[in-house]
Design a protein around this motif. Sequence first.
Motif, PDB file in Angstrom:
ATOM      1  N   GLY A   1     -37.343  56.192 108.803  1.00 59.34           N
ATOM      2  CA  GLY A   1     -37.618  54.851 109.317  1.00 59.34           C
ATOM      3  C   GLY A   1     -36.367  53.990 109.357  1.00 59.34           C
ATOM      4  N   ILE A   2     -35.546  54.074 108.315  1.00 53.32           N
ATOM      5  CA  ILE A   2     -34.292  53.314 108.273  1.00 53.32           C
ATOM      6  C   ILE A   2     -33.368  53.760 109.403  1.00 53.32           C
ATOM      7  CG2 ILE A   2     -32.174  52.931 106.943  1.00 53.32           C
ATOM      8  CD1 ILE A   2     -33.956  53.103 104.396  1.00 53.32           C
ATOM      9  N   ILE A   3     -33.236  55.064 109.564  1.00 49.56           N
ATOM     10  CA  ILE A   3     -32.336  55.598 110.595  1.00 49.56           C
ATOM     11  C   ILE A   3     -32.785  55.159 111.988  1.00 49.56           C
ATOM     12  CG2 ILE A   3     -31.567  57.731 111.716  1.00 49.56           C
ATOM     13  CD1 ILE A   3     -31.648  58.979 108.814  1.00 49.56           C
ATOM     14  N   PHE A   4     -34.062  55.353 112.301  1.00 50.39           N
ATOM     15  CA  PHE A   4     -34.565  54.961 113.624  1.00 50.39           C
ATOM     16  C   PHE A   4     -34.453  53.454 113.836  1.00 50.39           C
ATOM     17  CE2 PHE A   4     -37.179  59.000 113.954  1.00 50.39           C
ATOM     18  CZ  PHE A   4     -36.446  59.502 115.015  1.00 50.39           C
ATOM     19  N   SER A   5     -34.787  52.695 112.812  1.00 52.28           N
ATOM     20  CA  SER A   5     -34.754  51.246 112.922  1.00 52.28           C
ATOM     21  C   SER A   5     -33.355  50.757 113.294  1.00 52.28           C
ATOM     22  CB  SER A   5     -35.207  50.635 111.593  1.00 52.28           C
ATOM     23  OG  SER A   5     -35.158  49.245 111.639  1.00 52.28           O
ATOM     24  N   PHE A   6     -32.359  51.222 112.566  1.00 53.81           N
ATOM     25  CA  PHE A   6     -31.009  50.746 112.831  1.00 53.81           C
ATOM     26  C   PHE A   6     -30.406  51.358 114.092  1.00 53.81           C
ATOM     27  CE2 PHE A   6     -31.483  49.151 108.571  1.00 53.81           C
ATOM     28  CZ  PHE A   6     -30.924  47.891 108.710  1.00 53.81           C
ATOM     29  N   TYR A   7     -30.803  52.563 114.441  1.00 52.80           N
ATOM     30  CA  TYR A   7     -30.344  53.150 115.701  1.00 52.80           C
ATOM     31  C   TYR A   7     -30.833  52.298 116.881  1.00 52.80           C
ATOM     32  CZ  TYR A   7     -30.028  56.168 119.753  1.00 52.80           C
ATOM     33  OH  TYR A   7     -29.767  56.653 121.013  1.00 52.80           O
ATOM     34  N   LEU A   8     -32.118  51.971 116.878  1.00 59.99           N
ATOM     35  CA  LEU A   8     -32.678  51.154 117.957  1.00 59.99           C
ATOM     36  C   LEU A   8     -32.058  49.761 117.972  1.00 59.99           C
ATOM     37  CD1 LEU A   8     -36.390  52.263 117.546  1.00 59.99           C
ATOM     38  CD2 LEU A   8     -34.880  52.828 119.465  1.00 59.99           C
ATOM     39  N   LEU A   9     -31.821  49.215 116.796  1.00 57.28           N
ATOM     40  CA  LEU A   9     -31.185  47.898 116.702  1.00 57.28           C
ATOM     41  C   LEU A   9     -29.784  47.940 117.312  1.00 57.28           C
ATOM     42  CD1 LEU A   9     -31.566  45.013 115.526  1.00 57.28           C
ATOM     43  CD2 LEU A   9     -30.454  45.862 113.461  1.00 57.28           C
ATOM     44  N   MET A  10     -29.024  48.972 116.995  1.00 64.13           N
ATOM     45  CA  MET A  10     -27.672  49.094 117.549  1.00 64.13           C
ATOM     46  C   MET A  10     -27.700  49.272 119.063  1.00 64.13           C
ATOM     47  SD  MET A  10     -25.543  51.268 114.697  1.00 64.13           S
ATOM     48  CE  MET A  10     -26.699  52.613 114.599  1.00 64.13           C
ATOM     49  N   LYS A  11     -28.650  50.050 119.568  1.00 64.15           N
ATOM     50  CA  LYS A  11     -28.768  50.225 121.021  1.00 64.15           C
ATOM     51  C   LYS A  11     -29.063  48.889 121.706  1.00 64.15           C
ATOM     52  CE  LYS A  11     -28.811  53.626 123.112  1.00 64.15           C
ATOM     53  NZ  LYS A  11     -27.737  54.254 123.882  1.00 64.15           N
ATOM     54  N   ALA A  12     -29.916  48.091 121.105  1.00 64.06           N
ATOM     55  CA  ALA A  12     -30.277  46.805 121.703  1.00 64.06           C
ATOM     56  C   ALA A  12     -29.085  45.854 121.756  1.00 64.06           C
ATOM     57  CB  ALA A  12     -31.426  46.168 120.927  1.00 64.06           C
ATOM     58  N   THR A  13     -28.198  45.939 120.766  1.00 59.48           N
ATOM     59  CA  THR A  13     -27.068  45.007 120.735  1.00 59.48           C
ATOM     60  C   THR A  13     -25.997  45.335 121.770  1.00 59.48           C
ATOM     61  OG1 THR A  13     -25.929  46.241 118.980  1.00 59.48           O
ATOM     62  CG2 THR A  13     -27.393  44.440 118.302  1.00 59.48           C
ATOM     63  N   HIS A  14     -26.132  46.449 122.460  1.00 61.51           N
ATOM     64  CA  HIS A  14     -25.175  46.763 123.523  1.00 61.51           C
ATOM     65  C   HIS A  14     -25.327  45.817 124.714  1.00 61.51           C
ATOM     66  CE1 HIS A  14     -23.358  50.385 121.868  1.00 61.51           C
ATOM     67  NE2 HIS A  14     -24.559  50.704 121.418  1.00 61.51           N
ATOM     68  N   SER A  15     -26.524  45.271 124.895  1.00 61.60           N
ATOM     69  CA  SER A  15     -26.729  44.411 126.059  1.00 61.60           C
ATOM     70  C   SER A  15     -27.382  43.070 125.725  1.00 61.60           C
ATOM     71  CB  SER A  15     -27.584  45.141 127.096  1.00 61.60           C
ATOM     72  OG  SER A  15     -28.818  45.507 126.538  1.00 61.60           O
ATOM     73  N   LEU A  16     -27.647  42.831 124.461  1.00 60.14           N
ATOM     74  CA  LEU A  16     -28.232  41.558 124.039  1.00 60.14           C
ATOM     75  C   LEU A  16     -27.340  40.944 122.958  1.00 60.14           C
ATOM     76  CD1 LEU A  16     -31.933  42.769 123.718  1.00 60.14           C
ATOM     77  CD2 LEU A  16     -31.039  41.252 125.482  1.00 60.14           C
ATOM     78  N   PRO A  17     -27.347  39.630 122.817  1.00 65.82           N
ATOM     79  CA  PRO A  17     -26.514  38.981 121.797  1.00 65.82           C
ATOM     80  C   PRO A  17     -26.929  39.413 120.386  1.00 65.82           C
ATOM     81  CG  PRO A  17     -27.388  37.367 123.349  1.00 65.82           C
ATOM     82  CD  PRO A  17     -28.071  38.666 123.634  1.00 65.82           C
ATOM     83  N   VAL A  18     -25.962  39.848 119.616  1.00 64.41           N
ATOM     84  CA  VAL A  18     -26.249  40.431 118.307  1.00 64.41           C
ATOM     85  C   VAL A  18     -26.938  39.438 117.365  1.00 64.41           C
ATOM     86  CG1 VAL A  18     -23.989  39.959 117.267  1.00 64.41           C
ATOM     87  CG2 VAL A  18     -25.315  41.922 116.503  1.00 64.41           C
ATOM     88  N   GLY A  19     -26.544  38.192 117.383  1.00 62.72           N
ATOM     89  CA  GLY A  19     -27.159  37.206 116.492  1.00 62.72           C
ATOM     90  C   GLY A  19     -28.634  37.006 116.782  1.00 62.72           C
ATOM     91  N   THR A  20     -28.963  36.906 118.051  1.00 66.83           N
ATOM     92  CA  THR A  20     -30.362  36.723 118.439  1.00 66.83           C
ATOM     93  C   THR A  20     -31.159  37.987 118.168  1.00 66.83           C
ATOM     94  OG1 THR A  20     -29.657  35.174 120.144  1.00 66.83           O
ATOM     95  CG2 THR A  20     -31.889  36.037 120.314  1.00 66.83           C
ATOM     96  N   VAL A  21     -30.574  39.137 118.477  1.00 65.34           N
ATOM     97  CA  VAL A  21     -31.257  40.408 118.220  1.00 65.34           C
ATOM     98  C   VAL A  21     -31.579  40.531 116.737  1.00 65.34           C
ATOM     99  CG1 VAL A  21     -30.932  42.921 118.138  1.00 65.34           C
ATOM    100  CG2 VAL A  21     -30.365  41.657 120.205  1.00 65.34           C
ATOM    101  N   TYR A  22     -30.610  40.227 115.897  1.00 62.95           N
ATOM    102  CA  TYR A  22     -30.838  40.371 114.462  1.00 62.95           C
ATOM    103  C   TYR A  22     -31.889  39.381 113.964  1.00 62.95           C
ATOM    104  CZ  TYR A  22     -30.056  41.150 109.545  1.00 62.95           C
ATOM    105  OH  TYR A  22     -30.241  41.449 108.227  1.00 62.95           O
ATOM    106  N   ALA A  23     -31.851  38.159 114.473  1.00 62.14           N
ATOM    107  CA  ALA A  23     -32.848  37.163 114.069  1.00 62.14           C
ATOM    108  C   ALA A  23     -34.255  37.592 114.487  1.00 62.14           C
ATOM    109  CB  ALA A  23     -32.504  35.802 114.673  1.00 62.14           C
ATOM    110  N   VAL A  24     -34.393  38.080 115.704  1.00 62.94           N
ATOM    111  CA  VAL A  24     -35.698  38.544 116.184  1.00 62.94           C
ATOM    112  C   VAL A  24     -36.153  39.762 115.381  1.00 62.94           C
ATOM    113  CG1 VAL A  24     -36.909  39.541 118.168  1.00 62.94           C
ATOM    114  CG2 VAL A  24     -35.422  37.552 118.487  1.00 62.94           C
ATOM    115  N   PHE A  25     -35.245  40.692 115.156  1.00 62.99           N
ATOM    116  CA  PHE A  25     -35.535  41.908 114.384  1.00 62.99           C
ATOM    117  C   PHE A  25     -36.038  41.568 112.979  1.00 62.99           C
ATOM    118  CE2 PHE A  25     -33.532  44.884 111.283  1.00 62.99           C
ATOM    119  CZ  PHE A  25     -34.267  46.028 111.555  1.00 62.99           C
ATOM    120  N   THR A  26     -35.311  40.723 112.276  1.00 66.28           N
ATOM    121  CA  THR A  26     -35.720  40.402 110.908  1.00 66.28           C
ATOM    122  C   THR A  26     -36.988  39.555 110.883  1.00 66.28           C
ATOM    123  OG1 THR A  26     -34.198  38.520 110.835  1.00 66.28           O
ATOM    124  CG2 THR A  26     -33.418  40.606 109.914  1.00 66.28           C
TER     125      THR A  26
END
Length: 112
Positions: A35-60
Amino acid sequence: MKWGLVVLAAVFEVVWVIGLKHADSALTWSGTAIGIIFSFYLLMKATHSLPVGTVYAVFTGLGTAGTVLSEIVLFHEPVGWPKLLLIGVLLIGVIGLKLVTQDETEEKGGEA
């Protein structure tokens, strides 16, 4: 699609956070690690085209709300109106951030 990666990452976050509390065997700890591996893999993929700060805020935010709601539904944690109200406020903030954030391809006017 890009925001879908964030939502899916948050679902995996809920899985691994619950796993941290409830895992008690090699199998359940393995599931938590996956779960940790998939979660962070998907999070990293999303940050390639979305702002990292917003992605992280939405994710958490989604992960937090999902974890609290899962604990209530699956493990019968006590629930009251204040807890539900605060989860609602959190989700309103997450949705608001998503609505006011454009991905980088939209800002550049191109395709990803």
